[in-house]
Motif scaffolding. Structure first.
Motif, PDB file in Angstrom:
ATOM      1  N   LEU A  86      -8.948  23.605-114.695  1.00  0.00           N
ATOM      2  CA  LEU A  86      -9.862  22.546-115.124  1.00  0.00           C
ATOM      3  C   LEU A  86      -9.426  21.239-114.482  1.00  0.00           C
ATOM      4  CD1 LEU A  86     -12.140  21.434-116.986  1.00  0.00           C
ATOM      5  CD2 LEU A  86     -10.382  21.098-118.748  1.00  0.00           C
ATOM      6  N   VAL A  87     -10.409  20.490-113.981  1.00  0.00           N
ATOM      7  CA  VAL A  87     -10.173  19.165-113.408  1.00  0.00           C
ATOM      8  C   VAL A  87     -11.077  18.180-114.130  1.00  0.00           C
ATOM      9  CG1 VAL A  87     -10.337  17.724-111.347  1.00  0.00           C
ATOM     10  CG2 VAL A  87      -9.505  20.075-111.155  1.00  0.00           C
ATOM     11  N   VAL A  88     -10.510  17.065-114.567  1.00  0.00           N
ATOM     12  CA  VAL A  88     -11.271  16.022-115.258  1.00  0.00           C
ATOM     13  C   VAL A  88     -11.085  14.725-114.487  1.00  0.00           C
ATOM     14  CG1 VAL A  88     -11.687  14.815-117.424  1.00  0.00           C
ATOM     15  CG2 VAL A  88     -10.822  17.172-117.459  1.00  0.00           C
ATOM     16  N   TYR A  89     -12.198  14.110-114.109  1.00  0.00           N
ATOM     17  CA  TYR A  89     -12.084  12.827-113.428  1.00  0.00           C
ATOM     18  C   TYR A  89     -13.243  11.919-113.781  1.00  0.00           C
ATOM     19  CZ  TYR A  89     -15.119  14.737-109.616  1.00  0.00           C
ATOM     20  OH  TYR A  89     -16.132  15.298-108.869  1.00  0.00           O
ATOM     21  N   ALA A 104     -11.477  20.200-100.145  1.00  0.00           N
ATOM     22  CA  ALA A 104     -10.454  20.788 -99.273  1.00  0.00           C
ATOM     23  C   ALA A 104      -9.766  21.979 -99.920  1.00  0.00           C
ATOM     24  CB  ALA A 104      -9.410  19.735 -98.910  1.00  0.00           C
ATOM     25  N   SER A 105      -9.941  22.150-101.217  1.00  0.00           N
ATOM     26  CA  SER A 105      -9.285  23.226-101.960  1.00  0.00           C
ATOM     27  C   SER A 105     -10.336  24.033-102.700  1.00  0.00           C
ATOM     28  CB  SER A 105      -8.278  22.622-102.953  1.00  0.00           C
ATOM     29  OG  SER A 105      -7.858  23.575-103.888  1.00  0.00           O
ATOM     30  N   LYS A 106     -10.891  25.034-102.029  1.00  0.00           N
ATOM     31  CA  LYS A 106     -11.909  25.868-102.652  1.00  0.00           C
ATOM     32  C   LYS A 106     -11.269  26.809-103.663  1.00  0.00           C
ATOM     33  CE  LYS A 106     -15.228  24.192-100.086  1.00  0.00           C
ATOM     34  NZ  LYS A 106     -16.265  23.329-100.678  1.00  0.00           N
ATOM     35  N   ALA A 107     -11.739  26.733-104.914  1.00  0.00           N
ATOM     36  CA  ALA A 107     -11.203  27.577-105.984  1.00  0.00           C
ATOM     37  C   ALA A 107     -12.368  27.974-106.885  1.00  0.00           C
ATOM     38  CB  ALA A 107     -10.127  26.833-106.771  1.00  0.00           C
ATOM     39  N   PRO A 108     -12.899  29.180-106.717  1.00  0.00           N
ATOM     40  CA  PRO A 108     -14.117  29.572-107.447  1.00  0.00           C
ATOM     41  C   PRO A 108     -13.996  29.487-108.960  1.00  0.00           C
ATOM     42  CG  PRO A 108     -13.633  31.119-105.676  1.00  0.00           C
ATOM     43  CD  PRO A 108     -12.445  30.206-105.774  1.00  0.00           C
ATOM     44  N   ARG A 109     -12.782  29.693-109.494  1.00  0.00           N
ATOM     45  CA  ARG A 109     -12.627  29.706-110.961  1.00  0.00           C
ATOM     46  C   ARG A 109     -12.426  28.321-111.548  1.00  0.00           C
ATOM     47  NH1 ARG A 109      -7.830  33.306-112.332  1.00  0.00           N
ATOM     48  NH2 ARG A 109      -7.004  32.414-110.414  1.00  0.00           N
ATOM     49  N   ARG A 110     -12.225  27.338-110.701  1.00  0.00           N
ATOM     50  CA  ARG A 110     -11.946  25.983-111.187  1.00  0.00           C
ATOM     51  C   ARG A 110     -13.232  25.301-111.664  1.00  0.00           C
ATOM     52  NH1 ARG A 110      -9.393  23.113-106.629  1.00  0.00           N
ATOM     53  NH2 ARG A 110     -11.531  22.848-105.934  1.00  0.00           N
ATOM     54  N   VAL A 111     -13.120  24.597-112.768  1.00  0.00           N
ATOM     55  CA  VAL A 111     -14.253  23.862-113.341  1.00  0.00           C
ATOM     56  C   VAL A 111     -13.908  22.378-113.333  1.00  0.00           C
ATOM     57  CG1 VAL A 111     -15.573  23.425-115.459  1.00  0.00           C
ATOM     58  CG2 VAL A 111     -15.024  25.783-114.775  1.00  0.00           C
ATOM     59  N   SER A 112     -14.890  21.540-112.975  1.00  0.00           N
ATOM     60  CA  SER A 112     -14.700  20.090-112.988  1.00  0.00           C
ATOM     61  C   SER A 112     -15.571  19.458-114.064  1.00  0.00           C
ATOM     62  CB  SER A 112     -15.050  19.478-111.628  1.00  0.00           C
ATOM     63  OG  SER A 112     -14.154  19.911-110.638  1.00  0.00           O
ATOM     64  N   ILE A 113     -14.992  18.541-114.812  1.00  0.00           N
ATOM     65  CA  ILE A 113     -15.737  17.725-115.771  1.00  0.00           C
ATOM     66  C   ILE A 113     -15.674  16.289-115.275  1.00  0.00           C
ATOM     67  CG2 ILE A 113     -15.755  16.802-118.126  1.00  0.00           C
ATOM     68  CD1 ILE A 113     -14.669  19.510-119.064  1.00  0.00           C
ATOM     69  N   VAL A 114     -16.840  15.691-115.046  1.00  0.00           N
ATOM     70  CA  VAL A 114     -16.919  14.343-114.487  1.00  0.00           C
ATOM     71  C   VAL A 114     -17.552  13.436-115.542  1.00  0.00           C
ATOM     72  CG1 VAL A 114     -17.690  12.941-112.548  1.00  0.00           C
ATOM     73  CG2 VAL A 114     -17.242  15.392-112.212  1.00  0.00           C
ATOM     74  N   ALA A 115     -16.795  12.445-115.991  1.00  0.00           N
ATOM     75  CA  ALA A 115     -17.277  11.565-117.060  1.00  0.00           C
ATOM     76  C   ALA A 115     -18.599  10.898-116.685  1.00  0.00           C
ATOM     77  CB  ALA A 115     -16.225  10.522-117.389  1.00  0.00           C
ATOM     78  N   ALA A 116     -18.699  10.431-115.453  1.00  0.00           N
ATOM     79  CA  ALA A 116     -19.919   9.738-115.023  1.00  0.00           C
ATOM     80  C   ALA A 116     -21.142  10.639-115.134  1.00  0.00           C
ATOM     81  CB  ALA A 116     -19.759   9.235-113.593  1.00  0.00           C
TER      82      ALA A 116
END
Length: 299
Positions: A86-89, A104-116
């Motif tokens: 999980l990535v939060v930014y 630059a870092s492809k990771a199919p299982r990774r999820v991003s949560i973007v506050a904006a």
């Protein structure tokens, strides 16, 4: 102002992905604890509060004495992102280096949560979203939804932690409501728009916005805007100066000095959560300092 050494980052990512690539049959396994990367430490703190021992959190921007606009990504940052589930930014162009690193870092299982994205904000809007009372409840709910899905065995714990987190924001909401009732319409100014959303929630009248935007964007304020700011301070047309102590230059320091000479109280705020404080404590501390400043100015 951000600079990224992409050759170094790509090399680090390639090496890390070779080492950390999952073996056969483990593609859908949820590691315990879940590795999380937060671009800013206040989002990292919220993830930790919500995830407890079920997460390990790495926060990239965490030094309250450093200008976050001058951040330079490193291979270490890239390695942490390559392993994150999980990535939060923040988004809204506050941390544009995150998109480059994630691409630059492809990771199919990774999820991003973007506050904006949660708040419907875009580049060009005020990016200091963590000063809006609406932000952290929305981010916390999105984080909890992800944790429940990724680690259903601990879903009830995540639900309990979310409830506790939302309850912990109530004193902050009560403080905002009390200050709004007391100071609504009070004119203040700031060296940057970092406190803008909170000032709006408090019902304060913010002056010198063109100066603030120039300072935030690293452009030169016009002579007229500088003169208007100085007049507000000299003639005490404003009851407080909000000073971003993390991003200052000769001009903003000059305004701070002029405020002190003119008897306008200055309240220092930061863009990065100080060590030893939770998000809730950090926000409440700054509100208490502003409350004291405005109360003194009204006497």
């Amino acid at each position: 102002m951000q600079r990224i050494h992409l050759k170094q980052i790509f090399a680090a990512l390639f090496a890390t992905l070779l080492i950390c690539a999952p073996g056969p049959g483990r593609a859908n396994d949820a590691p315990s604890p879940l590795p999380v990367v937060a671009a800013e430490n206040f989002y990292g703190d919220v993830v930790q509060q919500l995830g407890g021992t079920h997460v390990t959190v790495t926060s990239i921007l965490r030094n309250p004495d450093q200008d976050p606009h001058l951040f330079e990504a490193s291979p270490k940052t890239a390695r942490a992102l390559s392993q994150a589930r999980l990535v939060v930014y923040n988004g809204a162009a506050y941390d544009p280096w995150m998109k480059k690193l994630l691409a630059a870092s492809k990771a199919p299982r990774r999820v991003s949560i973007v506050a904006a994205a949660l708040l419907g904000k875009k580049p060009g809007d005020n990016p200091h979203l963590w000063y809006s009372p609406e932000t952290m409840p929305a981010v916390a709910k999105a984080i909890t939804a992800y944790l429940r899905q990724a680690d259903p065995a601990h879903a009830s714990d995540y639900d309990q932690r979310l409830g506790a987190f939302l309850d912990s924001l109530k004193p902050l909401d009560a403080k905002i409501a009390a200050m709004r009732a007391r100071y609504r319409g009070t004119p203040i100014t700031a060296t940057e728009p970092v406190f803008g959303y909170m000032a709006g929630a408090l019902g304060l009248t913010m002056r010198n916005m063109r100066f603030q935007m120039a300072a935030m964007n690293g452009t030169e304020a016009s002579a007229a805007d500088i003169a208007a700011f100085e007049q507000d301070l000299r003639q005490r047309r404003v009851k407080a100066l909000i000073y971003n102590s993390q991003a200052s230059d000769d001009l903003t320091r000059r305004m701070l000095s002029l405020a002190e000479q003119s008897g306008v109280p200055a309240v220092h705020v930061t863009e990065t959560q100080p060590a030893g404080l939770s998000y809730q404590q950090w926000m409440l501390q700054q509100l208490n300092e502003l409350d004291a400043a405005l109360h003194g100015a009204a006497r």
